[in-house]
Design a protein around this motif. Structure first.
Motif, PDB file in Angstrom:
ATOM      1  N   TYR A 120       0.827  -1.215   0.000  1.00  0.00           N
ATOM      2  CA  TYR A 120       0.000   0.000   0.000  1.00  0.00           C
ATOM      3  C   TYR A 120       0.862   1.267   0.000  1.00  0.00           C
ATOM      4  CZ  TYR A 120      -4.232   2.707   0.613  1.00  0.00           C
ATOM      5  OH  TYR A 120      -5.281   3.562   0.406  1.00  0.00           O
ATOM      6  N   GLN A 121       0.462   2.227  -0.833  1.00  0.00           N
ATOM      7  CA  GLN A 121       1.210   3.486  -0.917  1.00  0.00           C
ATOM      8  C   GLN A 121       0.244   4.637  -1.156  1.00  0.00           C
ATOM      9  OE1 GLN A 121       4.481   3.376  -3.666  1.00  0.00           O
ATOM     10  NE2 GLN A 121       4.925   5.569  -3.466  1.00  0.00           N
ATOM     11  N   PHE A 122       0.207   5.579  -0.208  1.00  0.00           N
ATOM     12  CA  PHE A 122      -0.612   6.767  -0.388  1.00  0.00           C
ATOM     13  C   PHE A 122      -0.006   7.655  -1.460  1.00  0.00           C
ATOM     14  CE2 PHE A 122      -1.697   5.652   4.065  1.00  0.00           C
ATOM     15  CZ  PHE A 122      -3.071   5.644   3.964  1.00  0.00           C
ATOM     16  N   ALA A 123      -0.864   8.412  -2.136  1.00  0.00           N
ATOM     17  CA  ALA A 123      -0.391   9.350  -3.162  1.00  0.00           C
ATOM     18  C   ALA A 123       0.574  10.352  -2.542  1.00  0.00           C
ATOM     19  CB  ALA A 123      -1.576  10.078  -3.791  1.00  0.00           C
ATOM     20  N   GLU A 131       3.936   6.148   6.894  1.00  0.00           N
ATOM     21  CA  GLU A 131       2.474   6.264   6.930  1.00  0.00           C
ATOM     22  C   GLU A 131       1.780   5.228   6.056  1.00  0.00           C
ATOM     23  OE1 GLU A 131       3.706  10.102   4.584  1.00  0.00           O
ATOM     24  OE2 GLU A 131       4.595   8.753   6.083  1.00  0.00           O
ATOM     25  N   ASN A 132       2.477   4.716   5.029  1.00  0.00           N
ATOM     26  CA  ASN A 132       1.875   3.702   4.167  1.00  0.00           C
ATOM     27  C   ASN A 132       1.529   2.430   4.927  1.00  0.00           C
ATOM     28  OD1 ASN A 132       2.106   5.224   1.730  1.00  0.00           O
ATOM     29  ND2 ASN A 132       4.275   4.695   1.638  1.00  0.00           N
ATOM     30  N   HIS A 133       2.261   2.178   6.008  1.00  0.00           N
ATOM     31  CA  HIS A 133       2.105   0.912   6.718  1.00  0.00           C
ATOM     32  C   HIS A 133       0.815   0.834   7.531  1.00  0.00           C
ATOM     33  CE1 HIS A 133       6.263   0.989   5.485  1.00  0.00           C
ATOM     34  NE2 HIS A 133       6.318  -0.315   5.676  1.00  0.00           N
ATOM     35  N   THR A 134       0.123   1.947   7.699  1.00  0.00           N
ATOM     36  CA  THR A 134      -1.176   1.892   8.373  1.00  0.00           C
ATOM     37  C   THR A 134      -2.179   1.091   7.554  1.00  0.00           C
ATOM     38  OG1 THR A 134      -1.955   3.958   7.369  1.00  0.00           O
ATOM     39  CG2 THR A 134      -0.793   4.135   9.473  1.00  0.00           C
ATOM     40  N   ASN A 135      -1.952   0.980   6.243  1.00  0.00           N
ATOM     41  CA  ASN A 135      -2.874   0.265   5.356  1.00  0.00           C
ATOM     42  C   ASN A 135      -2.234  -0.962   4.727  1.00  0.00           C
ATOM     43  OD1 ASN A 135      -4.206   2.900   5.698  1.00  0.00           O
ATOM     44  ND2 ASN A 135      -5.593   2.166   4.114  1.00  0.00           N
ATOM     45  N   ARG A 136      -1.177  -1.467   5.356  1.00  0.00           N
ATOM     46  CA  ARG A 136      -0.518  -2.663   4.828  1.00  0.00           C
ATOM     47  C   ARG A 136      -0.965  -3.900   5.603  1.00  0.00           C
ATOM     48  NH1 ARG A 136       5.457  -0.902   2.505  1.00  0.00           N
ATOM     49  NH2 ARG A 136       4.586   0.653   1.060  1.00  0.00           N
ATOM     50  N   ALA A 137      -1.535  -4.823   4.865  1.00  0.00           N
ATOM     51  CA  ALA A 137      -2.042  -6.075   5.418  1.00  0.00           C
ATOM     52  C   ALA A 137      -1.227  -7.232   4.851  1.00  0.00           C
ATOM     53  CB  ALA A 137      -3.524  -6.234   5.068  1.00  0.00           C
ATOM     54  N   PHE A 164      -5.954   9.296  11.901  1.00  0.00           N
ATOM     55  CA  PHE A 164      -4.858   9.167  10.933  1.00  0.00           C
ATOM     56  C   PHE A 164      -3.567   9.740  11.502  1.00  0.00           C
ATOM     57  CE2 PHE A 164      -2.266  10.739   7.388  1.00  0.00           C
ATOM     58  CZ  PHE A 164      -2.096   9.562   6.679  1.00  0.00           C
ATOM     59  N   ASN A 165      -3.630  10.962  12.053  1.00  0.00           N
ATOM     60  CA  ASN A 165      -2.420  11.578  12.601  1.00  0.00           C
ATOM     61  C   ASN A 165      -1.864  10.782  13.778  1.00  0.00           C
ATOM     62  OD1 ASN A 165      -2.446  13.729  10.788  1.00  0.00           O
ATOM     63  ND2 ASN A 165      -3.787  14.957  12.087  1.00  0.00           N
ATOM     64  N   ARG A 166      -2.759  10.229  14.596  1.00  0.00           N
ATOM     65  CA  ARG A 166      -2.313   9.427  15.726  1.00  0.00           C
ATOM     66  C   ARG A 166      -1.644   8.143  15.252  1.00  0.00           C
ATOM     67  NH1 ARG A 166      -6.948   7.150  19.208  1.00  0.00           N
ATOM     68  NH2 ARG A 166      -6.806   5.601  17.563  1.00  0.00           N
ATOM     69  N   ASN A 167      -2.198   7.566  14.177  1.00  0.00           N
ATOM     70  CA  ASN A 167      -1.600   6.353  13.631  1.00  0.00           C
ATOM     71  C   ASN A 167      -0.211   6.614  13.061  1.00  0.00           C
ATOM     72  OD1 ASN A 167      -3.841   4.900  14.344  1.00  0.00           O
ATOM     73  ND2 ASN A 167      -4.689   4.769  12.283  1.00  0.00           N
ATOM     74  N   ILE A 168      -0.034   7.774  12.432  1.00  0.00           N
ATOM     75  CA  ILE A 168       1.286   8.124  11.908  1.00  0.00           C
ATOM     76  C   ILE A 168       2.281   8.219  13.055  1.00  0.00           C
ATOM     77  CG2 ILE A 168       2.643   9.862  10.694  1.00  0.00           C
ATOM     78  CD1 ILE A 168       0.659   8.218   8.980  1.00  0.00           C
ATOM     79  N   LEU A 174       7.082   3.142  16.273  1.00  0.00           N
ATOM     80  CA  LEU A 174       7.419   1.747  16.033  1.00  0.00           C
ATOM     81  C   LEU A 174       8.625   1.627  15.109  1.00  0.00           C
ATOM     82  CD1 LEU A 174       6.527  -1.264  16.414  1.00  0.00           C
ATOM     83  CD2 LEU A 174       5.122  -0.961  14.367  1.00  0.00           C
ATOM     84  N   GLY A 175       8.642   2.457  14.057  1.00  0.00           N
ATOM     85  CA  GLY A 175       9.729   2.423  13.093  1.00  0.00           C
ATOM     86  C   GLY A 175       9.558   1.333  12.059  1.00  0.00           C
ATOM     87  N   LEU A 176      10.220   1.495  10.927  1.00  0.00           N
ATOM     88  CA  LEU A 176      10.098   0.526   9.836  1.00  0.00           C
ATOM     89  C   LEU A 176      10.607  -0.846  10.252  1.00  0.00           C
ATOM     90  CD1 LEU A 176       9.296   0.080   6.899  1.00  0.00           C
ATOM     91  CD2 LEU A 176      11.599   0.805   6.222  1.00  0.00           C
ATOM     92  N   GLU A 177      11.701  -0.886  10.996  1.00  0.00           N
ATOM     93  CA  GLU A 177      12.239  -2.167  11.442  1.00  0.00           C
ATOM     94  C   GLU A 177      11.261  -2.876  12.369  1.00  0.00           C
ATOM     95  OE1 GLU A 177      16.122  -3.924  13.896  1.00  0.00           O
ATOM     96  OE2 GLU A 177      16.176  -1.894  13.041  1.00  0.00           O
ATOM     97  N   GLY A 178      10.661  -2.120  13.284  1.00  0.00           N
ATOM     98  CA  GLY A 178       9.689  -2.717  14.188  1.00  0.00           C
ATOM     99  C   GLY A 178       8.471  -3.235  13.456  1.00  0.00           C
ATOM    100  N   TRP A 179       7.992  -2.473  12.462  1.00  0.00           N
ATOM    101  CA  TRP A 179       6.841  -2.921  11.673  1.00  0.00           C
ATOM    102  C   TRP A 179       7.172  -4.193  10.899  1.00  0.00           C
ATOM    103  CZ3 TRP A 179       1.794  -2.506  11.143  1.00  0.00           C
ATOM    104  CH2 TRP A 179       1.204  -2.991   9.985  1.00  0.00           C
ATOM    105  N   ASN A 180       8.351  -4.220  10.282  1.00  0.00           N
ATOM    106  CA  ASN A 180       8.739  -5.399   9.510  1.00  0.00           C
ATOM    107  C   ASN A 180       8.839  -6.635  10.394  1.00  0.00           C
ATOM    108  OD1 ASN A 180       8.813  -4.035   7.080  1.00  0.00           O
ATOM    109  ND2 ASN A 180      10.987  -3.557   7.218  1.00  0.00           N
TER     110      ASN A 180
END
Length: 201
Positions: A120-123, A131-137, A164-168, A174-180
């Motif tokens: 997922y990638q926002f425009a 922020e794209n990771h809020t919609n990555r499943a 949305f702002n709170r999720n960002i 969390l960071g990209l490493e934590g999300w991955n």
């Protein structure tokens, strides 16, 4: 990790459930999700569609089923489709078809469809922007929601406009490493399950 061809419906649903539990609810990305999940009012559907046309037919079926179901039985539906529209740009184009289908079925104002995808990638963002990771499943997913349920949830949550702002902020913490690492747990468990079943056979 299981490949799309080897995935069973149970694989897909199990990974998606873990994503809902650990990411959507666990990170509080959607403050409305926990109640319907605990009450088992989320319908999880793992599509076997391998073409957009097959997925469209299944989408129509699920939209009508949600329309006719009692909200206490099915409040919302997650339609996962791991074998089709795995490229995000193709998936994004298909969302126009989704919106047109909702209109053609006379469901505008009753049901809306939210979008989730592993890429997922926002425009206006780069692929790795957090922020794209809020919609990555774990898999490409169409989320069918009742408008009435959204209205009730928003009314009960005064700060809904700030989600949305709170999720960002959550994602940046969390960071990209934590999300991955979090996402890897869904697929690692899935792969272990698939390998165990393979060994039994």
């Amino acid at each position: 990790m299981s490949t799309p061809d080897s995935l069973s419906s149970n694989d897909v649903i199990a990974a998606t459930r873990r994503w809902v539990e650990n990411a959507v609810i666990g990170l509080n990305l959607c403050p409305f999700a926990k109640a319907v999940y605990v009450r088992e009012q989320i319908r999880f559907v793992a599509s076997a569609a391998s073409t957009p046309l097959e997925l469209h037919d299944e989408l129509v079926k699920e939209l009508l089923l949600l329309r006719d179901a009692h909200p206490e039985e099915i409040d919302t539906t997650l339609l996962m489709h791991p074998r089709v529209l795995t490229n995000f740009l193709d998936y994004n184009d298909f969302l126009d078809v989704v919106d047109a289908t909702v209109d053609e079925l006379g469901l505008a104002g009753q049901i809306q469809v939210a979008s989730f995808h592993p890429q997922y990638q926002f425009a206006g963002t780069a692929p790795d922007d957090i922020e794209n990771h809020t919609n990555r499943a774990p898999y490409p997913t169409l989320h069918l929601l009742r408008e009435s349920s959204i209205d009730r949830a928003v009314a009960a949550f005064p700060e809904a406009s700030d989600i949305f702002n709170r999720n960002i902020a959550t994602m940046r913490s969390l960071g990209l490493e934590g999300w991955n690492r979090l996402m890897a747990t869904f697929h690692t468990h899935q792969a272990m399950t698939w390998n165990n079943e393979k060994q039994k056979n």
